[in-house]
Write a protein that holds these residues in place. Structure first.
Motif, PDB file in Angstrom:
ATOM      1  N   ALA A 306       0.829  -1.200   0.000  1.00 50.20           N
ATOM      2  CA  ALA A 306       0.000   0.000   0.000  1.00 50.20           C
ATOM      3  C   ALA A 306       0.867   1.255   0.000  1.00 50.20           C
ATOM      4  CB  ALA A 306      -0.932  -0.006   1.204  1.00 50.20           C
ATOM      5  N   ALA A 307       1.929   1.245   0.794  1.00 51.75           N
ATOM      6  CA  ALA A 307       2.824   2.404   0.852  1.00 51.75           C
ATOM      7  C   ALA A 307       3.525   2.618  -0.486  1.00 51.75           C
ATOM      8  CB  ALA A 307       3.838   2.215   1.966  1.00 51.75           C
ATOM      9  N   VAL A 308       3.987   1.544  -1.101  1.00 49.67           N
ATOM     10  CA  VAL A 308       4.658   1.654  -2.387  1.00 49.67           C
ATOM     11  C   VAL A 308       3.664   2.029  -3.484  1.00 49.67           C
ATOM     12  CG1 VAL A 308       5.762   0.254  -4.184  1.00 49.67           C
ATOM     13  CG2 VAL A 308       6.619   0.191  -1.848  1.00 49.67           C
ATOM     14  N   GLY A 309       2.448   1.505  -3.403  1.00 51.56           N
ATOM     15  CA  GLY A 309       1.419   1.888  -4.364  1.00 51.56           C
ATOM     16  C   GLY A 309       1.149   3.379  -4.347  1.00 51.56           C
ATOM     17  N   ALA A 310       1.142   3.960  -3.160  1.00 47.42           N
ATOM     18  CA  ALA A 310       0.933   5.407  -3.039  1.00 47.42           C
ATOM     19  C   ALA A 310       2.083   6.179  -3.671  1.00 47.42           C
ATOM     20  CB  ALA A 310       0.783   5.784  -1.569  1.00 47.42           C
ATOM     21  N   LEU A 311       3.303   5.688  -3.512  1.00 47.85           N
ATOM     22  CA  LEU A 311       4.451   6.340  -4.133  1.00 47.85           C
ATOM     23  C   LEU A 311       4.392   6.233  -5.659  1.00 47.85           C
ATOM     24  CD1 LEU A 311       7.322   5.208  -1.727  1.00 47.85           C
ATOM     25  CD2 LEU A 311       6.325   7.485  -1.917  1.00 47.85           C
ATOM     26  N   CYS A 312       3.917   5.108  -6.155  1.00 49.47           N
ATOM     27  CA  CYS A 312       3.770   4.942  -7.601  1.00 49.47           C
ATOM     28  C   CYS A 312       2.730   5.924  -8.148  1.00 49.47           C
ATOM     29  CB  CYS A 312       3.363   3.507  -7.937  1.00 49.47           C
ATOM     30  SG  CYS A 312       4.684   2.282  -7.703  1.00 49.47           S
ATOM     31  N   GLU A 313       1.630   6.068  -7.435  1.00 49.73           N
ATOM     32  CA  GLU A 313       0.597   7.014  -7.865  1.00 49.73           C
ATOM     33  C   GLU A 313       1.118   8.448  -7.836  1.00 49.73           C
ATOM     34  OE1 GLU A 313      -2.522   6.033  -5.174  1.00 49.73           O
ATOM     35  OE2 GLU A 313      -3.309   4.403  -6.446  1.00 49.73           O
ATOM     36  N   ALA A 314       1.910   8.769  -6.834  1.00 47.20           N
ATOM     37  CA  ALA A 314       2.492  10.107  -6.746  1.00 47.20           C
ATOM     38  C   ALA A 314       3.459  10.364  -7.896  1.00 47.20           C
ATOM     39  CB  ALA A 314       3.210  10.271  -5.413  1.00 47.20           C
ATOM     40  N   ALA A 315       4.075   9.302  -8.407  1.00 49.42           N
ATOM     41  CA  ALA A 315       5.000   9.437  -9.533  1.00 49.42           C
ATOM     42  C   ALA A 315       4.287   9.429 -10.878  1.00 49.42           C
ATOM     43  CB  ALA A 315       6.035   8.307  -9.492  1.00 49.42           C
ATOM     44  N   GLY A 316       2.963   9.214 -10.857  1.00 52.41           N
ATOM     45  CA  GLY A 316       2.194   9.280 -12.098  1.00 52.41           C
ATOM     46  C   GLY A 316       1.682   7.960 -12.621  1.00 52.41           C
ATOM     47  N   ALA A 317       1.637   6.920 -11.787  1.00 52.54           N
ATOM     48  CA  ALA A 317       1.095   5.633 -12.244  1.00 52.54           C
ATOM     49  C   ALA A 317      -0.348   5.789 -12.684  1.00 52.54           C
ATOM     50  CB  ALA A 317       1.198   4.591 -11.140  1.00 52.54           C
ATOM     51  N   THR A 318      -0.674   5.192 -13.817  1.00 57.26           N
ATOM     52  CA  THR A 318      -2.048   5.253 -14.312  1.00 57.26           C
ATOM     53  C   THR A 318      -2.929   4.175 -13.702  1.00 57.26           C
ATOM     54  OG1 THR A 318      -1.373   3.888 -16.208  1.00 57.26           O
ATOM     55  CG2 THR A 318      -1.350   6.285 -16.497  1.00 57.26           C
ATOM     56  N   GLN A 319      -2.310   3.123 -13.209  1.00 56.52           N
ATOM     57  CA  GLN A 319      -3.048   2.053 -12.543  1.00 56.52           C
ATOM     58  C   GLN A 319      -2.111   1.309 -11.606  1.00 56.52           C
ATOM     59  OE1 GLN A 319      -4.987  -0.772 -15.138  1.00 56.52           O
ATOM     60  NE2 GLN A 319      -6.221  -1.648 -13.514  1.00 56.52           N
ATOM     61  N   VAL A 320      -2.602   0.982 -10.425  1.00 60.78           N
ATOM     62  CA  VAL A 320      -1.834   0.220  -9.444  1.00 60.78           C
ATOM     63  C   VAL A 320      -2.670  -0.975  -9.017  1.00 60.78           C
ATOM     64  CG1 VAL A 320      -0.765   0.213  -7.165  1.00 60.78           C
ATOM     65  CG2 VAL A 320      -0.566   2.241  -8.621  1.00 60.78           C
ATOM     66  N   VAL A 321      -2.124  -2.173  -9.173  1.00 57.84           N
ATOM     67  CA  VAL A 321      -2.872  -3.399  -8.877  1.00 57.84           C
ATOM     68  C   VAL A 321      -2.088  -4.240  -7.878  1.00 57.84           C
ATOM     69  CG1 VAL A 321      -3.929  -5.486  -9.835  1.00 57.84           C
ATOM     70  CG2 VAL A 321      -3.817  -3.391 -11.208  1.00 57.84           C
ATOM     71  N   PRO A 322      -2.463  -4.219  -6.601  1.00 60.45           N
ATOM     72  CA  PRO A 322      -1.795  -5.093  -5.625  1.00 60.45           C
ATOM     73  C   PRO A 322      -2.437  -6.474  -5.609  1.00 60.45           C
ATOM     74  CG  PRO A 322      -3.304  -3.608  -4.508  1.00 60.45           C
ATOM     75  CD  PRO A 322      -3.410  -3.290  -5.973  1.00 60.45           C
ATOM     76  N   ALA A 323      -1.627  -7.504  -5.450  1.00 64.66           N
ATOM     77  CA  ALA A 323      -2.152  -8.866  -5.362  1.00 64.66           C
ATOM     78  C   ALA A 323      -2.720  -9.116  -3.973  1.00 64.66           C
ATOM     79  CB  ALA A 323      -1.046  -9.871  -5.655  1.00 64.66           C
ATOM     80  N   ASP A 324      -3.720  -9.975  -3.923  1.00 68.19           N
ATOM     81  CA  ASP A 324      -4.340 -10.331  -2.646  1.00 68.19           C
ATOM     82  C   ASP A 324      -3.715 -11.571  -2.026  1.00 68.19           C
ATOM     83  OD1 ASP A 324      -6.198  -8.222  -2.650  1.00 68.19           O
ATOM     84  OD2 ASP A 324      -7.549  -9.358  -3.971  1.00 68.19           O
ATOM     85  N   ASP A 325      -3.106 -12.419  -2.859  1.00 66.56           N
ATOM     86  CA  ASP A 325      -2.548 -13.667  -2.339  1.00 66.56           C
ATOM     87  C   ASP A 325      -1.398 -14.130  -3.219  1.00 66.56           C
ATOM     88  OD1 ASP A 325      -3.723 -14.827  -4.632  1.00 66.56           O
ATOM     89  OD2 ASP A 325      -5.555 -15.295  -3.539  1.00 66.56           O
ATOM     90  N   ALA A 326      -0.798 -15.268  -2.831  1.00 65.53           N
ATOM     91  CA  ALA A 326       0.375 -15.779  -3.540  1.00 65.53           C
ATOM     92  C   ALA A 326       0.046 -16.170  -4.976  1.00 65.53           C
ATOM     93  CB  ALA A 326       0.956 -16.974  -2.789  1.00 65.53           C
ATOM     94  N   ALA A 327      -1.137 -16.740  -5.195  1.00 68.39           N
ATOM     95  CA  ALA A 327      -1.511 -17.166  -6.547  1.00 68.39           C
ATOM     96  C   ALA A 327      -1.622 -15.967  -7.481  1.00 68.39           C
ATOM     97  CB  ALA A 327      -2.830 -17.933  -6.499  1.00 68.39           C
ATOM     98  N   GLU A 328      -2.238 -14.897  -7.006  1.00 68.54           N
ATOM     99  CA  GLU A 328      -2.365 -13.697  -7.822  1.00 68.54           C
ATOM    100  C   GLU A 328      -0.995 -13.050  -8.033  1.00 68.54           C
ATOM    101  OE1 GLU A 328      -5.022  -9.588  -7.993  1.00 68.54           O
ATOM    102  OE2 GLU A 328      -5.385 -11.060  -6.398  1.00 68.54           O
TER     103      GLU A 328
END
Length: 471
Positions: A306-328
């Motif tokens: 979540a913290a890294v996702g926020a940094l990616c968005e601040a850098a201009g990421a158009t989409q951020v997709v975190p996985a929920d589990d190991a399979a994903e």
């Protein structure tokens, strides 16, 4: 001087070759000595493009340390060059044969001799497959971090010879950081032990580190003591899409500056994303200019993501997709694992560069590669261990087209020049071999080259160990 001593008694002569085979058979079983030219030819080279390879006189597959010693004593007696090999998955020509040489294939020395959970070490022979070791230590709750892309095929001896890296280096480091001690057969057949199996040790010069990355030019590694770590939790992965490579590199800088320690931080440029889509129909957005993959194997990976996702968005990421589990997470990583296969499918042949630059200059490196691709009218995709600044610009070309092959080689060299201009190095994990030896001289300078040759002379005065590699 070194080469002239070898050439003085060329093993290409039939008489010398016959003497060599007879001498080898005095201390080796017949099945360990291969002389059929069709068979020996299959051992001539590794996976690098544009690297000349000679014709071996004989291929030897020893199973014991004593047999390796016999090979080296025989080669010394007849002044015959010896080229050590593992699985030949290397990308620099370091395992390529020279004319009339003994190819010393260590793949039959494949035993895991010890796994010690208290001391957190493994003792292995050089032919052990990286993935086999990883699985074996995992059964003891331990972890051997170095994970080259070819980990299902490559050997520990080859990893040591080229100082290989992998996807997890951003957190765990490269092979050199896990090699605690070695048993090495020297050029004249003597056996030397270096290093330790203790947690600490600073006795004398660090000869262990000297052998790591030496590409078999100083001695033959026949046993290694490797450091292990406790097995980490299952990692979770995040994928972030960017509308420019510069924005993705900005995110990398923000992540590292913020003190985060991802277990993986990988980047794929638009050319690579398209190639993966074309090969595997993975449905990655065609508008993606750069895809960044970050992973954490901490006790609270979702929080870190979540913290890294926020940094990616601040850098201009158009989409951020975190996985929920190991399979994903595994699904998200699949695109990265397919990258080099997908790029190879573009034209059928690739040259994979291995330029490492400071993280702060990663964007300049990617922008420069784009300019080089346009200049030479070539498809060049970039995958990168972004957290290390280690880029793999991959030149796609038609080997049957002489002009395109020439342009591929020139673009490859220009990429290395760019890396040096940006304060980087010509190789982060693939080694020098044949492919980059001219560039090694440029990087380390004349004094550095003189000292490295002096080290080579001390260990291998006849110049019989993997001649023609490094310098």
């Amino acid at each position: 001087m070194i080469m002239s001593r070898i050439e003085a008694r060329s093993p290409e002569d039939a008489e010398t070759t016959g003497d060599l085979v007879d001498l080898l058979l005095d201390g080796l079983p017949a099945e360990a000595v291969l002389t059929d030219s069709d068979v020996t030819a299959s051992y001539a080279n590794d996976m690098a493009s544009f690297c000349p390879a000679g014709t071996p006189a004989v291929v030897v597959l020893p199973r014991t340390v004593e047999q390796v010693q016999h090979v080296m004593r025989s080669a010394t007696a007849l002044r015959v060059p010896v080229v050590p090999q593992g699985a030949r998955t290397g990308l620099s020509g370091a395992a390529n044969a020279s004319d009339g040489c003994v190819v010393l294939s260590l793949t039959k020395m494949d035993r895991i001799l010890e796994i010690n959970p208290v001391d957190r070490i493994a003792v292995v022979e050089p032919g052990v497959i990286n993935a086999a070791l990883s699985r074996a230590v995992g059964e003891h709750g331990l972890y051997y971090p170095p994970d080259p892309s070819s980990w299902e095929m490559c050997t520990i001896g080859g990893n040591i010879g080229t100082a290989s890296g992998g996807l997890c280096c951003v957190k765990y480091g490269v092979t050199a950081e896990y090699v605690l001690g070695l048993d090495v057969v020297l050029a004249d057949g003597r056996l030397m032990s270096t290093g330790r199996r203790t947690a600490k040790g600073v006795a004398g010069y660090d000869l262990t580190r000297l052998f790591v990355g030496s590409e078999g030019s100083l001695g033959i590694v026949v046993r290694a003591v490797l450091g292990l770590r406790p097995k980490p939790p299952e990692q979770l992965v995040l994928a972030a899409e960017f509308s420019s490579a510069a924005a993705a590199c900005d995110a990398v800088c923000r992540i590292m500056e913020g003190g985060h320690v991802p277990s993986l931080l990988e980047l794929m440029d638009r050319t690579t994303v398209k190639a993966v889509n074309d090969l595997a129909q993975m449905g990655l957005p065609e508008s993606t200019e750069a895809l960044l993959l970050a992973a954490f194997d901490t006790t609270a990976p979702a929080t870190d993501l979540a913290a890294v996702g926020a940094l990616c968005e601040a850098a201009g990421a158009t989409q951020v997709v975190p996985a929920d589990d190991a399979a994903e997470s595994e699904l998200l990583l699949q695109a990265r694992r397919l990258s080099l296969t997908a790029l190879e499918a573009v034209k059928g042949v690739t040259m994979i560069d291995d330029v490492c630059v400071p993280r702060s200059r990663l964007a300049e490196m990617l922008e420069g590669v784009d300019r080089i691709a346009e200049k030479y009218r070539l498809t060049i995709g970039v995958v990168a261990h972004a957290g290390d600044g280690n880029t793999h610009p991959t030149v796609c070309f038609d080997a049957a087209d002489p002009d395109e092959s020439r342009r591929a080689r020139e673009s490859f060299d220009e990429i290395m020049a760019l890396g040096l201009e940006l304060g980087g190095t010509i190789t982060g994990e693939h080694g020098v071999g044949v492919l980059k030896k001219e560039w090694l001289a440029r990087e380390i300078g004349p004094v550095g080259l003189e000292m490295q040759r002096a080290v080579k002379q001390a260990f291998d005065p006849l110049g019989i160990l993997n001649p023609g590699k490094l310098f």
